[in-house]
Enzyme design. Structure first.
Site, PDB file in Angstrom:
ATOM      1  N   LEU A   1      43.650 -20.062 -25.722  1.00  0.00           N
ATOM      2  CA  LEU A   1      44.995 -20.645 -25.713  1.00  0.00           C
ATOM      3  C   LEU A   1      44.938 -22.164 -25.862  1.00  0.00           C
ATOM      4  CD1 LEU A   1      48.069 -20.158 -25.267  1.00  0.00           C
ATOM      5  CD2 LEU A   1      47.641 -20.678 -22.853  1.00  0.00           C
ATOM      6  N   ASP A   2      45.611 -22.668 -26.889  1.00  0.00           N
ATOM      7  CA  ASP A   2      45.648 -24.106 -27.201  1.00  0.00           C
ATOM      8  C   ASP A   2      44.231 -24.688 -27.345  1.00  0.00           C
ATOM      9  OD1 ASP A   2      48.451 -24.093 -27.054  1.00  0.00           O
ATOM     10  OD2 ASP A   2      48.423 -24.486 -24.903  1.00  0.00           O
TER      11      ASP A   2
ATOM     12  N   HIS B   1      51.046 -28.420 -30.571  1.00  0.00           N
ATOM     13  CA  HIS B   1      51.048 -28.450 -29.110  1.00  0.00           C
ATOM     14  C   HIS B   1      51.329 -29.884 -28.647  1.00  0.00           C
ATOM     15  CE1 HIS B   1      50.019 -27.339 -25.017  1.00  0.00           C
ATOM     16  NE2 HIS B   1      49.350 -28.466 -24.947  1.00  0.00           N
TER      17      HIS B   1
ATOM     18  N   THR C   1      43.000 -19.916 -32.381  1.00  0.00           N
ATOM     19  CA  THR C   1      41.923 -18.969 -32.078  1.00  0.00           C
ATOM     20  C   THR C   1      42.303 -18.240 -30.783  1.00  0.00           C
ATOM     21  OG1 THR C   1      40.709 -20.585 -30.772  1.00  0.00           O
ATOM     22  CG2 THR C   1      40.159 -20.461 -33.125  1.00  0.00           C
TER      23      THR C   1
ATOM     24  N   GLY D   1      63.816 -25.108 -32.413  1.00  0.00           N
ATOM     25  CA  GLY D   1      63.497 -25.098 -33.843  1.00  0.00           C
ATOM     26  C   GLY D   1      63.553 -26.443 -34.529  1.00  0.00           C
ATOM     27  N   SER D   2      63.374 -27.532 -33.773  1.00  0.00           N
ATOM     28  CA  SER D   2      63.431 -28.838 -34.450  1.00  0.00           C
ATOM     29  C   SER D   2      62.206 -29.049 -35.340  1.00  0.00           C
ATOM     30  CB  SER D   2      63.576 -29.983 -33.438  1.00  0.00           C
ATOM     31  OG  SER D   2      62.399 -30.186 -32.694  1.00  0.00           O
ATOM     32  N   ASN D   3      61.059 -28.501 -34.952  1.00  0.00           N
ATOM     33  CA  ASN D   3      59.880 -28.604 -35.835  1.00  0.00           C
ATOM     34  C   ASN D   3      60.082 -27.773 -37.108  1.00  0.00           C
ATOM     35  OD1 ASN D   3      57.484 -30.247 -34.763  1.00  0.00           O
ATOM     36  ND2 ASN D   3      58.196 -29.164 -32.920  1.00  0.00           N
TER      37      ASN D   3
ATOM     38  N   ARG E   1      55.098 -17.435 -26.776  1.00  0.00           N
ATOM     39  CA  ARG E   1      54.391 -16.252 -26.260  1.00  0.00           C
ATOM     40  C   ARG E   1      52.938 -16.269 -26.704  1.00  0.00           C
ATOM     41  NH1 ARG E   1      56.400 -11.512 -24.378  1.00  0.00           N
ATOM     42  NH2 ARG E   1      54.990 -10.111 -25.440  1.00  0.00           N
TER      43      ARG E   1
HETATM   44  C1  GRF Z   1      57.444 -28.609 -29.256  1.00  0.00           C
HETATM   45  O1  GRF Z   1      57.259 -29.592 -28.284  1.00  0.00           O
HETATM   46  C2  GRF Z   1      56.135 -27.960 -29.625  1.00  0.00           C
HETATM   47  O2  GRF Z   1      55.071 -28.852 -29.650  1.00  0.00           O
HETATM   48  C3  GRF Z   1      55.945 -26.972 -28.517  1.00  0.00           C
HETATM   49  O3  GRF Z   1      57.247 -26.446 -28.298  1.00  0.00           O
HETATM   50  C4  GRF Z   1      58.209 -27.419 -28.673  1.00  0.00           C
HETATM   51  C5  GRF Z   1      59.106 -26.790 -29.682  1.00  0.00           C
HETATM   52  O4  GRF Z   1      60.189 -27.608 -30.050  1.00  0.00           O
HETATM   53  N1  GRF Z   1      54.938 -26.007 -28.848  1.00  0.00           N
HETATM   54  P1  GRF Z   1      61.120 -27.172 -31.257  1.00  0.00           P
HETATM   55  O5  GRF Z   1      61.570 -25.743 -30.985  1.00  0.00           O
HETATM   56  O6  GRF Z   1      60.333 -27.275 -32.519  1.00  0.00           O
HETATM   57  O7  GRF Z   1      62.288 -28.116 -31.235  1.00  0.00           O
END
Ligand code: GRF
Length: 223
Positions: free
Chosen positions: A147-148, A112, A144, A15-17, A94
């Protein structure tokens, strides 16, 4: 001042993003109404971060459901209840069923860790090194059914260094993912992004190539 954007976040792990988004909104980068954080991994750090921020956290394990369709039906029923204007996949690991992806087309984005269309899927850092790529990075794209493979909105380029390991490269990419996702959500919240049949519209004009994250942590049109 634009009205706060109702945002739902889907996250499976660290969850860092998600945290970068919460911190940026708190700092005033964009106005958000966090309607929920949804996870397929009970106990995920992302859910703890949500609760710590006072955001409702929905978390269920797919093993409790007979199949993918049943899990996604439950997940998206919970999402529909809180009526987001934007769904952000921030490390959601998922694959989503097509019917839900279609329903949220143009209102669901993913981050991604590669310069798409290079290296969709998993283990992107190791694959970029194995391929001898000089540049790696991250991409935010509309989701969409492929995938990616949805239309890219913005990317952050990270040069590969001599002697890089997948872990070292992943750390440098992650450090750029956070401002990339923040800037992309801010752009969406400002009403500057849309998806139409031809591709991504930025300020109403078709993007010929993705926006680029600059050293100033802002998005720029490619030269
Ligand atoms: C990130 O590298 C994101 O691009 C990918 O999964 C990772 C998630 O990292 N889809 P975090 O959980 O946000 O730390």
């Amino acid at each position: 001042m634009t009205a706060p954007l109702r945002i739902a976040v889907l996250a499976s792990g660290r969850g860092s993003n998600l945290q970068a988004l919460l911190d940026a909104a708190r700092a005033g980068r964009f106005a958000a109404d966090w309607v929920g954080v949804f996870s397929d991994r009970p106990g995920a750090r992302a859910s703890e971060r949500a609760r710590a921020a006072g955001i409702p956290a929905w978390s269920q394990s797919p093993v409790e459901y007979p199949d993918r369709a049943a899990f996604d039906t439950a997940l998206f029923a919970a999402i529909e209840r809180v009526q987001p204007q934007l769904i952000v996949l921030a490390g959601y690991m998922r694959i989503l069923s097509d019917e839900h992806v279609r329903r949220w087309r143009g209102r669901m984005i993913n981050i991604h860790p590669s310069l798409l269309p290079r290296h969709p899927g998993l283990r992107t850092h190791a694959r970029a090194l194995a391929a001898g790529d000089a540049e790696h990075g991250a991409t935010v794209h509309f989701v969409t059914e492929e995938l990616d493979g949805g239309p890219p909105i913005a990317r952050a380029v990270v040069p590969v260094q001599d002697g890089d390991t997948p872990e070292a490269l992943a750390r440098r990419v992650l450090a750029r993912e956070h401002p990339l996702l923040v800037a992309s959500v801010a752009e969406f919240a400002a009403g500057r992004l849309a998806l139409d049949d031809a591709g991504v519209l930025h300020d109403g004009a078709l993007l010929a190539s993705p926006l680029q994250l600059g050293d100033d942590d802002r998005l720029h049109r490619a030269a």
